[in-house]
Design a protein around this motif. Sequence first.
Motif, PDB file in Angstrom:
ATOM      1  N   GLU A 254       0.784  -1.344   0.062  1.00  0.00           N
ATOM      2  CA  GLU A 254      -0.018  -0.048   0.054  1.00  0.00           C
ATOM      3  C   GLU A 254       0.891   1.375  -0.034  1.00  0.00           C
ATOM      4  OE1 GLU A 254      -3.461   2.176   2.568  1.00  0.00           O
ATOM      5  OE2 GLU A 254      -2.997  -0.146   3.247  1.00  0.00           O
ATOM      6  N   ARG A 255       2.034   1.311   0.650  1.00  0.00           N
ATOM      7  CA  ARG A 255       2.895   2.414   0.629  1.00  0.00           C
ATOM      8  C   ARG A 255       3.596   2.805  -0.585  1.00  0.00           C
ATOM      9  NH1 ARG A 255       8.086   3.866   2.335  1.00  0.00           N
ATOM     10  NH2 ARG A 255       8.990   1.815   2.805  1.00  0.00           N
ATOM     11  N   SER A 288      12.247   4.727  -2.854  1.00  0.00           N
ATOM     12  CA  SER A 288      12.148   4.849  -1.603  1.00  0.00           C
ATOM     13  C   SER A 288      13.058   3.703  -0.991  1.00  0.00           C
ATOM     14  CB  SER A 288      10.705   4.330  -1.027  1.00  0.00           C
ATOM     15  OG  SER A 288       9.740   5.207  -1.634  1.00  0.00           O
ATOM     16  N   GLU A 294      10.737  -4.034   7.178  1.00  0.00           N
ATOM     17  CA  GLU A 294      10.222  -4.070   5.669  1.00  0.00           C
ATOM     18  C   GLU A 294      10.925  -5.240   4.843  1.00  0.00           C
ATOM     19  OE1 GLU A 294       7.650  -0.172   5.166  1.00  0.00           O
ATOM     20  OE2 GLU A 294       9.712  -0.230   4.465  1.00  0.00           O
TER      21      GLU A 294
END
Length: 308
Positions: A254-255, A288, A294
Amino acid sequence: MILAVAQAVLLVGGTVTLFVLQRGQDRTLAVTFLLFAATIVTNVDPLYRWLDPLLGGFNLVTVISDALMVAGTSTLLWGVAKAVGAASRWLRTAIVVSCAVVGVVIISAFTVLDKPPTTTTFMLAAGSHPAATVYSVAQTVYLGLALGATGVICMLRLREARTTADRIGLWALVVGGVLGVVRMVVVAVMDLAHLAGHLDVTHVLALPYDVTTPGAVICVASGMLLLVIGHRTWRARRDRRVQEALRRLAPLHERIGIDNEYPRSPDPATRLSRVIVEINDGARVSRSTLTATERDVLAEAEAVLETV
């Protein structure tokens, strides 16, 4: 009689179970169970004595059930080969051709021999005829070789078993193959001895025959069931791992994930693969930086994908 009924119940129950478990999948093993069930059920004495007179009273049920057993053993060999990844075009051709040849031989031999009236001990009544020997030996050798080949294939795939049920199922099929080969030798010797008039030999071999015949059927039937159950168990475990990986990747996707507009797929592993690709694409495009947590979650998801 009791043993025949027990085998019939096992095979009929197994047939229903496999058709349910293999819904939407290849059903070769389920068809094998169906053919074996038809063979055993029609040879339960009371049913045989009722059914055969309806077809003329000269043991037509015998040749029908024996032909079904030949067909069932053929589909067993092919189904197990496919289930363990050993199927090939040459094997399929060999199975089809040999099954057809044996079918022609046993039907031809049955046609020319002097058939007794309805009897549940067909070979004892007709075994002195040369055609009856050909009839029995041809199918017996084929069944023995097919079961033996099935056992060899399973033996070679034991290391690849993914669940306990798989492993036990493969061993059951190996034992069934051994019993099938032993039965082949026993029956062939009995048939030749009967033809030569040495009935004492057939009496001596009656016990090995009575043990190996139901033993092979029960081991093979159990092995097929366990292979399918093992496959379903493995798939359930795989799906749980994949679903957990998808759940843990959802916040990261989602990010930074990019929607590549893949078509929808009902397969969880396919969805996981696409989510990983979209996350990696998103990370490259947005430049990113993933946190340590993560990165760990993504690495674990990739590891899960490698095991499915």
